[in-house]
Design an enzyme around this catalytic site. Structure first.
Site, PDB file in Angstrom:
ATOM      1  CB  VAL A   1       0.541   3.807  -0.465  1.00  0.00           C
ATOM      2  CG1 VAL A   1       2.170   3.896  -0.179  1.00  0.00           C
ATOM      3  CG2 VAL A   1      -0.542   2.907   1.661  1.00  0.00           C
ATOM      4  CG  ASP A   2      -1.366   5.155  -4.988  1.00  0.00           C
ATOM      5  OD1 ASP A   2       0.878   4.979  -4.691  1.00  0.00           O
ATOM      6  OD2 ASP A   2      -2.017   5.056  -5.655  1.00  0.00           O
ATOM      7  CB  VAL A   3      -1.643  10.827  -1.038  1.00  0.00           C
ATOM      8  CG1 VAL A   3      -1.224  11.879   0.224  1.00  0.00           C
ATOM      9  CG2 VAL A   3      -3.045  10.938  -1.640  1.00  0.00           C
TER      10      VAL A   3
END
Length: 391
Positions: free
Chosen positions: A171-173
């Site tokens: 999700v961060d990426v």
């Protein structure tokens, strides 16, 4: 690649990077790879990921090194008036500012978008948060939490009773990539208007968008997807299957490929079986189809079937570990590992996925040590170089 090699596309762009951990640094590293000048503003203790290990390479964590190449680091304690003045001057000079504090944090330091906009109308100001700046502003934006709250864990795992996170901070990426796209769009619009704008990205919205067909199944058909192990909700056979010595992945996307698969496995009759003649029917009868396919696959090894099926145009392959995945990319000529130009031993890097024919991605420097460029950046600020004008 053409013979012409121009300056990197973002070489005239200065980015004040107030972000830390993963989503923001992944975004700014992507901009840096495209030539942008990144000033990484860190608190006295540094980016949290500097301490996230093992593994460590010397005294540097692999986590931190993974998303901070091509940047310069300055340590600024924003609670100190002089340090805050330097931070504000950097922001007033910048083309882009990226921050991923909880909503409201930058405002407490006078570094919020409205106040900086008054001094720097051309600024593209990017905010990355966990759950947006409205009702979710106080919620902590950790990748694992968003994977749970955003539904990703509910469709990942062996079955609906075993919710599982993705193997990386996916999700961060994804949020970092969306932020990069938003920044580039805002810079392109600024070329026309001369004015910057506020780019806002949050982890939850990024995940819901990235769920693609799974989230659209809910929006359009009110269907709640469930975990299917390695299977696919809408395609079969599209899963891992047991062979004589280990698993193999089959990713059969159409009836022609299914026919070739059945022929190779010497079960050609399955392609004409009324339970399996279309993808829709194969999905409905996936359990019986698995039994029949695995019975045929058990007669030989995963390596044998990979070679045989691939030669027939049937998407198939082993389940590689990460080392094997890099070896495959190398064999395919993808050059998955690059070295930074500074020759530093920490400059061995995972290659960017972006390939440009005339202005290729650059790998200039390894990730900076904490405050490595503080003196140089402070000197630059002291000279108060006039902010460049937009095109």
């Amino acid at each position: 690649m053409t013979d012409r090699v121009a300056a990197p596309p973002l070489s005239s762009v200065l980015v004040a990077d107030f972000s830390r951990v993963l989503a923001g640094p992944f975004c700014t590293m992507t901009l840096a790879d495209l030539g942008a000048q990144i000033v990484k503003i860190e608190p006295p203790g540094g980016d949290d990921t500097r301490a996230w290990g093992p593994p460590f390479i010397g005294d540097q964590s692999a986590y931190y090194l993974s998303v901070n190449r091509n940047k310069r680091s300055i340590v600024l304690d924003l609670h100190d008036a002089e340090n805050l003045r330097v931070a504000r001057l950097l922001a007033e000079q910048a083309d882009v500012l990226v921050e991923n504090f909880r909503p409201g944090t930058m405002a407490r330091f006078g570094l919020d978008e409205p106040r900086l906009r008054a001094a720097n109308p051309a600024l593209v100001y990017c905010s990355i948060s966990g759950f947006g700046s409205a009702a979710g502003r106080e919620l902590p934006g950790y990748d694992l939490l968003v994977q749970a709250l955003g539904g990703l864990m509910s469709i990942t795992g062996a079955d609906p009773d075993s919710p599982t996170k993705a193997g990386s901070a996916l999700v961060d990426v994804v949020a970092g990539l969306f932020a990069t796209v938003g920044i580039l769009a805002a810079l392109r619009e600024r070329d026309q208007s001369g004015c910057g704008q506020h780019v806002e990205v949050n982890l939850l919205s990024s995940l819901l968008c990235a769920l693609a067909n799974q989230s659209t199944s809910y929006v359009l058909a009110a269907q709640i997807p469930r975990a299917l192990g390695n299977g696919h909700a809408s395609i079969a056979p599209y899963d891992t299957y047991a062979t004589g010595d280990g698993p193999i992945v089959l990713a059969v996307g159409n009836d022609k490929q299914f026919g070739r698969l059945c022929h190779a496995l010497d079960v050609s009759g399955l392609a004409r079986d009324p339970r399996f003649v279309t993808n829709r029917l194969r999905v409905l009868n996936r359990s019986r189809l698995r039994e029949l396919l695995e019975g045929a696959l058990a007669t030989n090894s995963a390596a044998y079937w990979t070679k045989t099926l691939s030669a027939l145009g049937v998407p198939a392959g082993p389940v590689n570990n990460i080392g094997e995945a890099f070896a495959l990319a190398e064999r395919l000529g993808l050059h998955p590992i690059r070295n930074t130009e500074d020759g530093d031993r920490l400059g061995r890097q995972v290659a960017s996925a972006i390939n440009l024919s005339s202005t290729p991605v650059t790998y200039r420097t390894r990730a900076p040590r904490l405050g490595e460029h503080s003196n140089d950046i402070r000197s630059w600020v002291a000279r108060r170089i006039p902010r460049r004008k937009t095109a």
